[in-house]
Scaffold this motif. Structure first.
Motif, mmCIF file in Angstrom:
data_model
loop_
_atom_site.group_PDB
_atom_site.id
_atom_site.type_symbol
_atom_site.label_atom_id
_atom_site.label_comp_id
_atom_site.label_asym_id
_atom_site.label_seq_id
_atom_site.Cartn_x
_atom_site.Cartn_y
_atom_site.Cartn_z
ATOM 1 N N ALA A 169 27.686 -29.828 -18.422
ATOM 2 C CA ALA A 169 27.537 -30.258 -17.141
ATOM 3 C C ALA A 169 26.021 -30.430 -15.964
ATOM 4 N N ILE A 170 25.442 -29.623 -16.294
ATOM 5 C CA ILE A 170 23.717 -28.583 -16.218
ATOM 6 C C ILE A 170 23.602 -29.866 -15.887
ATOM 7 N N PRO A 171 22.032 -30.277 -15.365
ATOM 8 C CA PRO A 171 21.356 -31.117 -15.813
ATOM 9 C C PRO A 171 19.824 -30.310 -17.008
ATOM 10 N N TYR A 172 20.114 -29.200 -16.174
ATOM 11 C CA TYR A 172 19.167 -28.759 -17.206
ATOM 12 C C TYR A 172 19.307 -28.071 -18.222
ATOM 13 N N ASP A 173 20.754 -27.771 -18.372
ATOM 14 C CA ASP A 173 21.302 -27.526 -19.376
ATOM 15 C C ASP A 173 21.837 -28.863 -20.375
ATOM 16 N N PHE A 174 21.658 -29.872 -20.033
ATOM 17 C CA PHE A 174 22.203 -30.792 -20.875
ATOM 18 C C PHE A 174 21.487 -31.253 -22.502
ATOM 19 N N ARG A 175 20.729 -30.538 -23.020
ATOM 20 C CA ARG A 175 20.426 -30.306 -24.006
ATOM 21 C C ARG A 175 21.129 -29.497 -25.006
ATOM 22 N N LEU A 176 22.408 -28.709 -24.407
ATOM 23 C CA LEU A 176 22.662 -28.164 -24.835
ATOM 24 C C LEU A 176 24.254 -29.173 -25.814
ATOM 25 N N ASN A 177 24.463 -30.206 -25.181
ATOM 26 C CA ASN A 177 24.902 -31.203 -25.854
ATOM 27 C C ASN A 177 24.773 -31.846 -26.371
ATOM 28 N N TYR A 178 23.456 -31.824 -27.428
ATOM 29 C CA TYR A 178 22.728 -32.555 -28.177
ATOM 30 C C TYR A 178 23.603 -31.923 -29.375
ATOM 31 N N GLY A 179 24.057 -32.673 -30.795
ATOM 32 C CA GLY A 179 24.703 -32.079 -32.281
ATOM 33 C C GLY A 179 25.046 -33.421 -32.948
ATOM 34 N N ALA A 180 25.574 -33.013 -33.443
ATOM 35 C CA ALA A 180 26.260 -34.092 -34.426
ATOM 36 C C ALA A 180 27.637 -34.416 -33.607
ATOM 37 N N LEU A 181 27.194 -36.088 -33.795
ATOM 38 C CA LEU A 181 28.808 -37.088 -33.216
ATOM 39 C C LEU A 181 30.262 -36.912 -33.580
ATOM 40 N N GLY A 182 30.950 -36.308 -32.729
ATOM 41 C CA GLY A 182 32.066 -36.179 -33.086
ATOM 42 C C GLY A 182 32.950 -37.200 -33.709
ATOM 43 N N GLY A 183 34.003 -37.094 -34.984
ATOM 44 C CA GLY A 183 34.387 -37.844 -35.475
ATOM 45 C C GLY A 183 33.884 -38.744 -36.408
ATOM 46 N N ILE A 184 32.561 -38.276 -36.985
ATOM 47 C CA ILE A 184 32.404 -39.372 -37.839
ATOM 48 C C ILE A 184 32.512 -38.277 -39.526
ATOM 49 N N ALA A 185 32.995 -38.633 -40.344
ATOM 50 C CA ALA A 185 32.882 -37.706 -41.708
ATOM 51 C C ALA A 185 30.450 -37.988 -42.718
ATOM 52 N N HIS A 186 30.858 -36.929 -43.135
ATOM 53 C CA HIS A 186 29.342 -37.395 -43.646
ATOM 54 C C HIS A 186 29.959 -38.154 -44.979
ATOM 55 N N HIS A 187 30.411 -38.100 -46.156
ATOM 56 C CA HIS A 187 31.326 -38.706 -46.775
ATOM 57 C C HIS A 187 32.398 -39.222 -47.558
ATOM 58 N N THR A 188 32.678 -40.689 -47.638
ATOM 59 C CA THR A 188 34.136 -41.106 -47.275
ATOM 60 C C THR A 188 34.247 -41.638 -48.726
ATOM 61 N N VAL A 189 34.859 -41.520 -49.433
ATOM 62 C CA VAL A 189 35.220 -42.916 -50.062
ATOM 63 C C VAL A 189 36.020 -43.043 -50.154
ATOM 64 N N GLY A 190 36.863 -44.552 -50.754
ATOM 65 C CA GLY A 190 38.311 -45.013 -50.623
ATOM 66 C C GLY A 190 38.042 -45.828 -52.150
ATOM 67 N N LEU A 191 39.193 -45.584 -53.039
ATOM 68 C CA LEU A 191 39.668 -46.204 -54.428
ATOM 69 C C LEU A 191 41.011 -47.146 -54.344
ATOM 70 N N THR A 192 40.638 -48.042 -54.725
ATOM 71 C CA THR A 192 42.321 -49.084 -54.725
ATOM 72 C C THR A 192 42.047 -49.361 -56.511
ATOM 73 N N TRP A 193 43.960 -49.175 -56.539
ATOM 74 C CA TRP A 193 43.820 -49.789 -58.272
ATOM 75 C C TRP A 193 45.471 -50.184 -58.493
ATOM 76 N N ILE A 194 45.828 -51.391 -58.957
ATOM 77 C CA ILE A 194 46.499 -52.368 -58.852
ATOM 78 C C ILE A 194 46.667 -51.858 -61.303
ATOM 79 N N ALA A 195 47.763 -51.858 -61.338
ATOM 80 C CA ALA A 195 47.926 -51.677 -63.025
ATOM 81 C C ALA A 195 49.351 -52.640 -63.779
ATOM 82 N N ASP A 196 49.516 -53.253 -64.183
ATOM 83 C CA ASP A 196 50.484 -53.726 -64.610
ATOM 84 C C ASP A 196 51.133 -52.714 -65.753
ATOM 85 N N SER A 197 51.857 -53.032 -66.460
ATOM 86 C CA SER A 197 52.684 -52.245 -67.159
ATOM 87 C C SER A 197 51.832 -53.227 -68.475
#
Length: 189
Positions: free
Chosen positions: A32-60
């Motif tokens: 919270a110190i304005p002089y050191d606010f630069r220490l807050n900079y970095g990767a933003l939380g909650g974001i993954a670099h890679h996400t893969v989604g797969l869905t499939w349906i198979a009938d007998s």
């Protein structure tokens, strides 16, 4: 791939990268110190670099409308089944190594831990990184690890369903469905 020949598959891939000031929005920044606010900079939380989604349906492939066992008891027993799956595979999300802020003397600020060496990833759900690479910083200064400088474990999530509709009469049908969730049994964070 559209539904044909008894199966359908869909896949998505997302690459995401976001950097900025931690605490942007409704939450307070870690420093919270304005002089050191630069220490807050970095990767933003909650974001993954890679996400893969797969869905499939198979009938007998068995039974009257299938390729195999089109007649007989086995054909009737194995026909009409459908197997479905939804899968998410995601790389880890960033996190900040913290320490108690009692020696910091900076009200409203969060203390970073000190990174003594390059953190070694162990990969256990009980200890993702080797703790010997971290320490509490000395009094009156911020730690050296930084905002969201390390990455947590990834995620593998698979949900599956096995279903069959039984035709009793032309107007009456009974559906059997067995569903399984978190089949991969990986811890979520």
């Amino acid at each position: 791939h559209r539904f044909e020949h008894g199966y359908q598959i869909a896949a998505t891939y997302t690459f995401a990268k976001a950097e900025g000031y931690a605490g942007s929005g409704s939450t307070l920044p870690p420093v919270a110190i304005p002089y050191d606010f630069r220490l807050n900079y970095g990767a933003l939380g909650g974001i993954a670099h890679h996400t893969v989604g797969l869905t499939w349906i198979a009938d007998s492939p068995f039974g009257k409308n299938g390729r195999y066992l089109q007649t007989g008891f086995a054909g009737k027993a194995f026909s009409g089944w459908q197997l479905n799956a939804v899968s998410i595979l995601r790389s880890g999300m960033p996190f900040t190594v913290t320490a108690a802020n009692t020696t910091l003397n900076a009200a409203g600020s969060t203390q970073f831990g000190d990174c003594l060496s390059t953190p070694h990833q162990i990969g256990s759900i009980y200890q993702w990184y080797d703790k010997s690479a971290f320490a509490a910083p000395s009094a009156g200064r911020f730690g050296t690890c930084g905002t969201n400088s390390l990455w947590g474990p990834g995620l593998i999530n698979v949900d599956m369903s096995l279903a069959r509709t039984f035709v009793v009469t032309e107007r009456i049908r009974i559906k059997f469905s067995a569903d399984g969730f978190y089949i991969a049994n990986t811890p979520h964070h």
